[in-house]
Design a protein around this motif. Structure first.
Motif, PDB file in Angstrom:
ATOM      1  N   ARG A 165      37.001  56.795  22.117  1.00  0.00           N
ATOM      2  CA  ARG A 165      37.572  55.475  21.890  1.00  0.00           C
ATOM      3  C   ARG A 165      37.445  54.966  20.499  1.00  0.00           C
ATOM      4  O   ARG A 165      38.354  54.268  20.004  1.00  0.00           O
ATOM      5  N   SER A 191      35.425  59.402  36.033  1.00  0.00           N
ATOM      6  CA  SER A 191      35.386  58.003  35.836  1.00  0.00           C
ATOM      7  C   SER A 191      35.764  57.636  34.428  1.00  0.00           C
ATOM      8  O   SER A 191      36.364  56.673  34.120  1.00  0.00           O
ATOM      9  N   LYS A 194      39.455  57.870  34.129  1.00  0.00           N
ATOM     10  CA  LYS A 194      40.185  56.556  34.490  1.00  0.00           C
ATOM     11  C   LYS A 194      40.117  55.549  33.765  1.00  0.00           C
ATOM     12  O   LYS A 194      41.249  54.838  33.376  1.00  0.00           O
ATOM     13  N   ALA A 195      38.872  55.392  33.084  1.00  0.00           N
ATOM     14  CA  ALA A 195      38.848  54.294  32.088  1.00  0.00           C
ATOM     15  C   ALA A 195      39.857  54.400  30.862  1.00  0.00           C
ATOM     16  O   ALA A 195      40.497  53.465  30.386  1.00  0.00           O
ATOM     17  N   VAL A 197      42.674  56.095  30.926  1.00  0.00           N
ATOM     18  CA  VAL A 197      43.926  56.104  31.357  1.00  0.00           C
ATOM     19  C   VAL A 197      44.294  54.262  31.249  1.00  0.00           C
ATOM     20  O   VAL A 197      45.377  53.766  30.912  1.00  0.00           O
ATOM     21  N   GLU A 198      43.301  53.450  31.823  1.00  0.00           N
ATOM     22  CA  GLU A 198      43.573  52.213  31.779  1.00  0.00           C
ATOM     23  C   GLU A 198      43.673  51.537  30.383  1.00  0.00           C
ATOM     24  O   GLU A 198      44.608  50.821  30.018  1.00  0.00           O
ATOM     25  N   LEU A 199      42.980  52.000  29.372  1.00  0.00           N
ATOM     26  CA  LEU A 199      43.068  51.760  27.904  1.00  0.00           C
ATOM     27  C   LEU A 199      44.416  52.134  27.398  1.00  0.00           C
ATOM     28  O   LEU A 199      45.118  51.301  26.768  1.00  0.00           O
ATOM     29  N   ARG A 201      47.263  52.552  29.005  1.00  0.00           N
ATOM     30  CA  ARG A 201      48.119  51.403  29.569  1.00  0.00           C
ATOM     31  C   ARG A 201      47.974  50.402  28.955  1.00  0.00           C
ATOM     32  O   ARG A 201      49.198  49.718  28.796  1.00  0.00           O
ATOM     33  N   ARG A 202      47.133  49.638  28.768  1.00  0.00           N
ATOM     34  CA  ARG A 202      46.985  48.503  28.167  1.00  0.00           C
ATOM     35  C   ARG A 202      47.363  48.417  26.531  1.00  0.00           C
ATOM     36  O   ARG A 202      48.165  47.488  26.253  1.00  0.00           O
ATOM     37  N   GLU A 205      51.092  48.485  27.313  1.00  0.00           N
ATOM     38  CA  GLU A 205      51.670  46.907  27.416  1.00  0.00           C
ATOM     39  C   GLU A 205      51.737  45.901  26.354  1.00  0.00           C
ATOM     40  O   GLU A 205      52.401  45.068  26.333  1.00  0.00           O
ATOM     41  N   LEU A 223      50.883  58.665  34.866  1.00  0.00           N
ATOM     42  CA  LEU A 223      50.883  57.719  33.768  1.00  0.00           C
ATOM     43  C   LEU A 223      52.078  57.497  32.867  1.00  0.00           C
ATOM     44  O   LEU A 223      52.307  56.546  32.588  1.00  0.00           O
TER      45      LEU A 223
END
Length: 262
Positions: A165, A191, A194-195, A197-199, A201-202, A205, A223
């Motif tokens: 990160r 887990s 998954k976090a 992947v969410e990052l 995506r953001r 965005e 994704l």
């Protein structure tokens, strides 16, 4: 039609006004040779603005080499690379970064004796001349990636997922238009992945174009908008993920007979 100008103070958003619909990146018949070894061979691909592109393939396929060509670590033996409509083939990596290309690495490259926010400030200096502005951008970016509470920690003390990160944060602090993510989800628990992947995506965005190299197909394919498969340094297939995984050459060279049976 021109998009609204992006403010430089936002470390996550793209640095320059853009024209929607035009490819942000064009790799045009690029070949890289190391003596008699051909690492990439006649690779051509366009990346649309705002696209989330997956670059996949077996080990040794030339994925990281292509990242090195795009980011400026290597210069192609043949072909050219265009970014934002301009030929950047001969530009060094620092200049490409200033123009809006940022990347992470397979093995995180943090400055382990510095603290976390100082690591990200290094990236912030690409867009901000003053230390105060660079620090402010760094703290905003750490909050975005979920490392705000680790800002003063020594980078060498971070866990492997936190180091990945941190790599993303430092890259984002440069204000990229194009972000190259080299296996940022590799080695993570379900887990943690998954976090991650969410990052990603953001980030997408926010309007940042993303190219990601990843080996975990189950994570990448849902994704990305599009997938490009490299094999032996060449483009084997490209298209929507559901089309790519059914490509006969991809099954044979990469996915294997178990995938065919499934």
């Amino acid at each position: 039609m021109s998009a609204d100008p992006i403010q430089r103070e936002d470390p996550i958003q793209r640095g320059d006004p853009i024209l929607r619909g035009d490819p942000i990146l064009r790799v045009d018949h690029v070949t890289l040779r190391f003596g008699g070894l051909v690492a990439n061979a006649d690779v051509s691909l366009d990346v649309a603005r705002g696209e989330l592109l997956g670059l996949i393939g077996p080990n040794g396929a030339g994925k990281s080499t292509l990242f090195n060509l795009i980011s400026g670590t290597y210069r192609p033996t043949e072909g050219r690379i265009l970014f934002q409509g301009r030929d950047i083939t001969g530009l060094p990596a620092p200049e490409r970064c200033r123009r809006g290309i940022a990347r992470t690495f397979q093995v995180p490259r943090s400055f382990d004796s510095m603290n976390v926010v100082e690591n990200v400030i290094v990236g912030g200096f690409v867009r901000h001349a003053g230390a105060a502005a660079a620090r402010r951008a760094a703290l905003e970016t750490l909050d975005f990636v979920g490392l705000a509470d680790r800002a003063e920690a020594v980078a060498g003390e971070l866990t492997p997922p936190e180091k990945r990160r941190l790599e993303v944060a430092r890259a984002l602090a440069t204000g990229p238009a194009l972000l190259l993510l080299d296996e940022v989800l590799t080695g993570l628990t379900p887990s943690e992945a998954k976090a991650g992947v969410e990052l990603i995506r953001r980030v997408a965005e926010r309007g940042v174009t993303v190219i990601m190299v990843e080996h975990v197909m189950e994570v990448v394919m849902p994704l990305v908008d599009r997938a490009v498969v490299l094999h032996l340094g060449r483009v084997l297939a490209q298209g929507h993920p559901t089309e790519v995984v059914r490509h006969e050459g991809v099954i044979t060279a990469y996915l294997g007979e178990r995938h065919r049976a499934a």
